[in-house]
Design an enzyme around this catalytic site. Structure first.
Site, short mmCIF file in Angstrom:
data_model
loop_
_atom_site.label_atom_id
_atom_site.label_comp_id
_atom_site.label_asym_id
_atom_site.label_seq_id
_atom_site.Cartn_x
_atom_site.Cartn_y
_atom_site.Cartn_z
N THR A 222 -7.70 -6.34 6.25
CA THR A 222 -7.48 -4.94 6.90
C THR A 222 -8.95 -4.54 7.56
OG1 THR A 222 -7.35 -2.64 6.65
CG2 THR A 222 -7.99 -4.04 4.71
N ASP A 223 -8.64 -3.89 8.64
CA ASP A 223 -10.18 -3.50 9.31
C ASP A 223 -10.76 -2.16 8.24
OD1 ASP A 223 -8.15 -1.26 9.48
OD2 ASP A 223 -8.71 -0.85 11.55
N GLU A 224 -10.08 -1.75 7.25
CA GLU A 224 -10.44 -0.69 6.52
C GLU A 224 -11.57 -1.29 5.66
OE1 GLU A 224 -7.49 2.00 4.66
OE2 GLU A 224 -6.19 1.48 6.17
N LYS B 170 -9.46 -4.84 -1.06
CA LYS B 170 -9.52 -5.57 0.03
C LYS B 170 -10.87 -6.54 0.53
CE LYS B 170 -5.94 -6.62 1.76
NZ LYS B 170 -5.14 -7.65 1.76
N PRO C 298 3.57 16.48 7.13
CA PRO C 298 2.27 16.89 6.55
C PRO C 298 1.13 15.68 7.47
CG PRO C 298 3.36 15.05 4.95
CD PRO C 298 4.31 15.48 6.10
N TYR D 202 -8.60 1.06 -2.39
CA TYR D 202 -7.74 0.10 -1.70
C TYR D 202 -8.78 -0.87 -0.47
CZ TYR D 202 -5.01 -1.98 2.57
OH TYR D 202 -4.65 -2.60 3.39
#
Ligand code: NAD
Ligand code: TYD
Length: 355
Positions: free
Chosen positions: A136-138, A165, A216, A161
């Site tokens: 992931t780019d996160e 990763k 939300p 998370y």
């Protein structure tokens, strides 16, 4: 350039959102002619119903094994039985909010599970054409107002998370450097499309907006994500698996930065045009509710995917407008799937079917 020879492809996490789209893409749209062995533990996020027609239409080419990637003995059996010669590794705990509340399973599956899989791959290295790790780019953390994540950007993960990763990316990279394992890695931005579990922003907003529930929005709603339609991601992964250079990582993105509030408003407006509004509402935008921000909430993600474009010729095909419209239509057409997933009813079926 010739494609890599892959006959028996192990896909982990193939019952989840991207994994199930990837298996569909491979069997229904790509030039892949081998077998797919889908290994999935079926957590709350995995659902073999996502591949029900595939299961019947591709007998002899599609196989499902309910197994945990943290169980090396079971994985070794599967590896032997199907003579696995390539891996595409999706299996993960994937939701940031859950990782904030309960990080344990993220450490287990994303780090320890990936380690077990890499070890197995190492033991079978002579037969293995490829281990593709889906990232992931996160892992890069958060951007300010300007700039992009490139393959050279330093890792700075901010959530349990993304930290888990990041760790799995490092392990995959290290197994290439140390043991010469044939590894490729992709780091992709936020995906959306069919079969996404309705805890993630887009399906959650679509379903709440349909049902007249509050929508939300975390913090000020000005956080930016770079959205990519899931089929485009699947095509990118398959291209990297076939033509990517071993040991390299490739960023995958949508060239499609949107603020969260804009996504939510777009969904409201599209639904208002096509589906009767819940009573007493002039517009579904009235349902928008700003809520407490997520701790450590990354402000902006934006991907520079020029390496993938230049070296392998990949570009995203779906526009954001058409992609969101298609996605909304998919959720409208699959209310039964939604109900079964939200109630957890499918888990009882899974238990009966697979134990
Ligand atoms: P998902 O949560 O929808 O699916 C994950 C799948 O993995 C589920 O089917 C689950 O049952 C399975 N799984 C979980 N733990 C397992 C275990 N221990 N053993 C075997 N199977 C297990 O996730 P997704 O959104 O499809 O993401 C797939 C991969 O892509 C993940 O690695 C994620 O980090 C990465 N990714 C996701 C996005 C995104 O926007 N969703 C973007 C970039 C990268
Ligand atoms: P999400 O779909 O959880 O993906 P990620 O956290 O991996 O980017 O969230 C996308 C963005 O939407 C993120 O900035 C958090 C925000 N968000 C909300 O504002 N409200 C919500 O209910 C959810 C689930 C997310």
């Amino acid at each position: 350039m010739k494609n890599r020879l892959i006959n028996n492809l192990l896909v982990t996490g193939g019952c989840g959102f991207i994994g199930s789209n990837f298996i569909r893409y491979l069997l229904e749209e790509s030039d892949f002619s081998g077998r797919i062995i889908n290994v999935d533990k079926i957590t709350y996020a995995g659902n073999p119903e996502n591949l029900r027609e595939i299961d019947s239409q591709f007998q002899g080419r599609y196989f499902f094994e309910k197994a945990d990637i943290c169980d090396p003995g079971r994985l070794a059996e599967i590896f032997k039985t199907y003579e696995i010669d390539a891996i595409c590794h999706f299996a993960a705990e994937s939701h940031v909010d859950r990782s904030i509340l309960h990080p344990d399973s993220f450490i287990q599956t994303n780090i320890v599970g990936t380690f077990h899989l890499l070890e197995l791959a190492k033991r079978n290295a002579e037969k293995l054409a490829l281990f593709h790790h889906v990232g992931t780019d996160e892992v890069f953390g958060s951007l300010g107002e300007t700039g992009y994540f490139t393959e050279e950007t330093a890792y700075k993960p901010n959530s349990p998370y993304s930290a888990s990763k990041a760790s799995s990316d490092h392990l995959a990279r290290a197994y290439h450097k140390t043991y010469d394992l044939p590894v490729t890695i992709s780091n992709c931005s936020n995906n959306y499309g069919p079969y996404q579990f309705p805890e993630k922003l887009i399906p959650l907003i679509v379903l709440n907006a349909l049902e007249g529930k509050p929508l939300p929005v975390y913090g000020d709603g000005l956080h930016v994500r770079d959205w990519l339609y899931v089929r485009d991601h699947c095509a990118a992964i398959w291209l990297i698996m076939n033509r990517g250079v071993l040991g390299e990582t490739y960023n995958v993105g949508g060239d499609n930065e949107v603020k969260n509030i804009k996504i939510v408003e777009t969904i409201c407006d599209l639904l208002d045009k096509t589906v009767e509004k819940p009573s007493k509402l002039e517009s579904r935008r009235e349902l928008i509710t700003y809520v407490k921000d997520r701790p450590g909430h990354d402000r902006r993600y934006a991907i520079d995917f020029s390496k993938l474009k230049k070296e392998l010729g990949w570009v995203p095909e779906e526009s954001c407008e058409s992609g969101i419209e298609k996605t909304i239509q998919w959720y409208l057409d699959h209310r039964e799937w939604v109900e079964r997933v939200r109630s957890g009813e499918y888990q009882a079926w899974v238990k009966k079917q697979y134990g």
